[in-house]
Design a protein around this motif. Structure first.
Motif, PDB file in Angstrom:
ATOM      1  N   ILE A  26      24.436  -2.531  50.030  1.00 52.39           N
ATOM      2  CA  ILE A  26      25.658  -1.724  49.941  1.00 52.39           C
ATOM      3  C   ILE A  26      26.873  -2.500  50.456  1.00 52.39           C
ATOM      4  CG2 ILE A  26      26.789   0.362  50.817  1.00 52.39           C
ATOM      5  CD1 ILE A  26      24.662   1.004  48.770  1.00 52.39           C
ATOM      6  N   ARG A  27      26.717  -3.267  51.504  1.00 49.57           N
ATOM      7  CA  ARG A  27      27.860  -3.976  52.107  1.00 49.57           C
ATOM      8  C   ARG A  27      28.255  -5.219  51.309  1.00 49.57           C
ATOM      9  NH1 ARG A  27      26.513  -3.646  58.562  1.00 49.57           N
ATOM     10  NH2 ARG A  27      26.785  -1.402  58.735  1.00 49.57           N
ATOM     11  N   GLU A  28      27.296  -5.884  50.680  1.00 46.69           N
ATOM     12  CA  GLU A  28      27.582  -7.131  49.972  1.00 46.69           C
ATOM     13  C   GLU A  28      28.050  -6.927  48.536  1.00 46.69           C
ATOM     14  OE1 GLU A  28      25.007  -6.813  51.945  1.00 46.69           O
ATOM     15  OE2 GLU A  28      25.110  -8.471  53.360  1.00 46.69           O
ATOM     16  N   LEU A  29      27.663  -5.807  47.911  1.00 48.65           N
ATOM     17  CA  LEU A  29      27.978  -5.581  46.504  1.00 48.65           C
ATOM     18  C   LEU A  29      29.003  -4.462  46.353  1.00 48.65           C
ATOM     19  CD1 LEU A  29      24.370  -5.705  45.009  1.00 48.65           C
ATOM     20  CD2 LEU A  29      26.032  -7.565  45.123  1.00 48.65           C
ATOM     21  N   LYS A  30      29.875  -4.618  45.362  1.00 43.65           N
ATOM     22  CA  LYS A  30      30.849  -3.563  45.055  1.00 43.65           C
ATOM     23  C   LYS A  30      30.142  -2.427  44.331  1.00 43.65           C
ATOM     24  CE  LYS A  30      34.624  -6.835  44.408  1.00 43.65           C
ATOM     25  NZ  LYS A  30      35.538  -7.425  43.420  1.00 43.65           N
ATOM     26  N   ILE A  71      26.766  -2.495  41.874  1.00 39.77           N
ATOM     27  CA  ILE A  71      25.598  -1.634  42.064  1.00 39.77           C
ATOM     28  C   ILE A  71      25.331  -0.811  40.808  1.00 39.77           C
ATOM     29  CG2 ILE A  71      24.727   0.357  43.371  1.00 39.77           C
ATOM     30  CD1 ILE A  71      26.144  -0.911  45.835  1.00 39.77           C
ATOM     31  N   ASP A  72      26.415  -0.296  40.197  1.00 42.11           N
ATOM     32  CA  ASP A  72      26.277   0.482  38.958  1.00 42.11           C
ATOM     33  C   ASP A  72      25.670  -0.362  37.837  1.00 42.11           C
ATOM     34  OD1 ASP A  72      27.380   2.636  40.241  1.00 42.11           O
ATOM     35  OD2 ASP A  72      29.367   2.430  39.335  1.00 42.11           O
ATOM     36  N   LEU A  73      26.103  -1.611  37.710  1.00 43.99           N
ATOM     37  CA  LEU A  73      25.596  -2.492  36.650  1.00 43.99           C
ATOM     38  C   LEU A  73      24.093  -2.740  36.804  1.00 43.99           C
ATOM     39  CD1 LEU A  73      26.467  -4.265  34.204  1.00 43.99           C
ATOM     40  CD2 LEU A  73      26.677  -6.151  35.822  1.00 43.99           C
ATOM     41  N   ILE A  74      23.674  -3.050  38.025  1.00 46.50           N
ATOM     42  CA  ILE A  74      22.246  -3.296  38.264  1.00 46.50           C
ATOM     43  C   ILE A  74      21.452  -2.004  38.081  1.00 46.50           C
ATOM     44  CG2 ILE A  74      20.532  -4.044  39.965  1.00 46.50           C
ATOM     45  CD1 ILE A  74      22.733  -5.832  41.199  1.00 46.50           C
ATOM     46  N   SER A  75      21.984  -0.890  38.562  1.00 48.05           N
ATOM     47  CA  SER A  75      21.298   0.397  38.423  1.00 48.05           C
ATOM     48  C   SER A  75      21.129   0.787  36.959  1.00 48.05           C
ATOM     49  CB  SER A  75      22.057   1.499  39.173  1.00 48.05           C
ATOM     50  OG  SER A  75      22.032   1.258  40.557  1.00 48.05           O
ATOM     51  N   PHE A 120      22.045  -7.672  29.352  1.00 45.92           N
ATOM     52  CA  PHE A 120      21.456  -8.728  30.177  1.00 45.92           C
ATOM     53  C   PHE A 120      22.408  -9.061  31.325  1.00 45.92           C
ATOM     54  CE2 PHE A 120      19.003 -10.413  26.277  1.00 45.92           C
ATOM     55  CZ  PHE A 120      17.986  -9.510  26.510  1.00 45.92           C
ATOM     56  N   ILE A 121      21.875  -9.138  32.537  1.00 51.01           N
ATOM     57  CA  ILE A 121      22.734  -9.349  33.712  1.00 51.01           C
ATOM     58  C   ILE A 121      22.312 -10.543  34.559  1.00 51.01           C
ATOM     59  CG2 ILE A 121      23.353  -6.910  33.858  1.00 51.01           C
ATOM     60  CD1 ILE A 121      21.338  -6.639  36.161  1.00 51.01           C
ATOM     61  N   TYR A 122      21.225 -11.224  34.172  1.00 49.66           N
ATOM     62  CA  TYR A 122      20.688 -12.286  35.034  1.00 49.66           C
ATOM     63  C   TYR A 122      21.693 -13.409  35.279  1.00 49.66           C
ATOM     64  CZ  TYR A 122      17.386 -15.505  37.161  1.00 49.66           C
ATOM     65  OH  TYR A 122      16.750 -16.355  38.033  1.00 49.66           O
ATOM     66  N   ASN A 123      22.497 -13.756  34.285  1.00 52.96           N
ATOM     67  CA  ASN A 123      23.467 -14.849  34.431  1.00 52.96           C
ATOM     68  C   ASN A 123      24.892 -14.333  34.633  1.00 52.96           C
ATOM     69  OD1 ASN A 123      21.582 -16.988  34.139  1.00 52.96           O
ATOM     70  ND2 ASN A 123      21.487 -16.551  31.962  1.00 52.96           N
ATOM     71  N   THR A 124      25.022 -13.249  35.372  1.00 53.75           N
ATOM     72  CA  THR A 124      26.345 -12.684  35.653  1.00 53.75           C
ATOM     73  C   THR A 124      26.714 -12.905  37.117  1.00 53.75           C
ATOM     74  OG1 THR A 124      25.401 -10.523  36.226  1.00 53.75           O
ATOM     75  CG2 THR A 124      26.022 -10.871  33.910  1.00 53.75           C
ATOM     76  N   PRO A 125      28.011 -12.768  37.459  1.00 55.83           N
ATOM     77  CA  PRO A 125      28.426 -12.911  38.863  1.00 55.83           C
ATOM     78  C   PRO A 125      27.738 -11.916  39.800  1.00 55.83           C
ATOM     79  CG  PRO A 125      30.349 -12.967  37.416  1.00 55.83           C
ATOM     80  CD  PRO A 125      29.171 -12.609  36.561  1.00 55.83           C
ATOM     81  N   VAL A 126      27.386 -10.737  39.283  1.00 54.32           N
ATOM     82  CA  VAL A 126      26.717  -9.725  40.116  1.00 54.32           C
ATOM     83  C   VAL A 126      25.391 -10.258  40.636  1.00 54.32           C
ATOM     84  CG1 VAL A 126      25.702  -7.429  40.115  1.00 54.32           C
ATOM     85  CG2 VAL A 126      27.783  -7.845  38.844  1.00 54.32           C
ATOM     86  N   VAL A 127      24.594 -10.811  39.718  1.00 56.23           N
ATOM     87  CA  VAL A 127      23.285 -11.329  40.116  1.00 56.23           C
ATOM     88  C   VAL A 127      23.444 -12.612  40.931  1.00 56.23           C
ATOM     89  CG1 VAL A 127      21.079 -12.186  39.235  1.00 56.23           C
ATOM     90  CG2 VAL A 127      22.120 -10.170  38.217  1.00 56.23           C
TER      91      VAL A 127
END
Length: 197
Positions: free
Chosen positions: A87-91, A95-99, A175-182
């Motif tokens: 929660i503290r490290e991710l916006k 979190i919504d994108l991964i969820s 696909f999210i593996y190669n995104t800034p979130v991951v």
């Protein structure tokens, strides 16, 4: 010698030892929490990579059949169990994108669970009712549902629907593996903290 014994028996020495032991215990607890968080991030990365790899493989057409996804995408689901750690490290948007990714992958898994036979384009469904309810009036005027076998065309329609739902959801998954979130998760997974014990 007497002064050493006096010092060892003093309240100051007892307080000092208690402080050192307490500091060590707190430091060890913090180290274990950070290690658990790192391990959780690594596992989530692995789950995302594996799920995306399965989807890419399924989308590759074969000579016999144009679409074949029969393996569970998320054998484990560490994201929903450990979301609170990030929660503290991710916006919120991260979190919504991964969820969303996990929700769609879970939906695909539920659809795959309905399929037992992938020998042809029409899989057999698990849990498909072999019969449907038919209301028959009773003596007191109330209707009592009884069981009537499903027609072959109804079973085929269900098979088509499940296969269609599987294909459409797979097309929609992002696909999210190669995104800034991951990449943020990857940083958490590889981050090293300095400890003196």
């Amino acid at each position: 010698m007497d002064s050493i014994k006096l010092f060892l028996n003093s309240n100051f020495f007892t307080s000092l030892v208690t402080l050192l032991v307490g500091s060590f215990a707190i430091g060890l607890y913090i180290k274990q929490k950070i290690s658990f968080k790192r391990d959780s991030a690594s596992l989530i990365l692995q789950e995302i990579r594996y799920a995306e790899q399965q989807i890419r493989t399924a989308k590759e057409p074969t000579a016999a059949y144009s679409y074949a996804l029969s393996t569970k995408l998320l054998p484990t689901n560490s994201w929903h169990e450990n979301i609170n750690l990030f929660i503290r490290e991710l916006k919120e948007t991260d979190i919504d994108l991964i969820s969303r990714f996990y929700a769609k992958a879970s939906y695909i898994d539920k659809t795959i669970n309905m399929i037992t036979d992938t020998k042809g384009p029409l899989p057999v469904l698990i849990g498909t009712p072999k019969v449907k309810a038919k209301a028959i009036p009773q003596e007191n005027g109330e209707k009592n549902p009884t069981q009537e076998p499903l027609k072959q065309e109804e079973i085929i329609a269900m098979k088509y629907f499940v296969q269609f739902a599987l294909e459409e959801t797979t097309k929609e998954i992002e696909f999210i593996y190669n995104t800034p979130v991951v990449e943020k998760l990857r940083k958490i997974a590889t981050e090293k903290k300095l400890f003196f014990f």
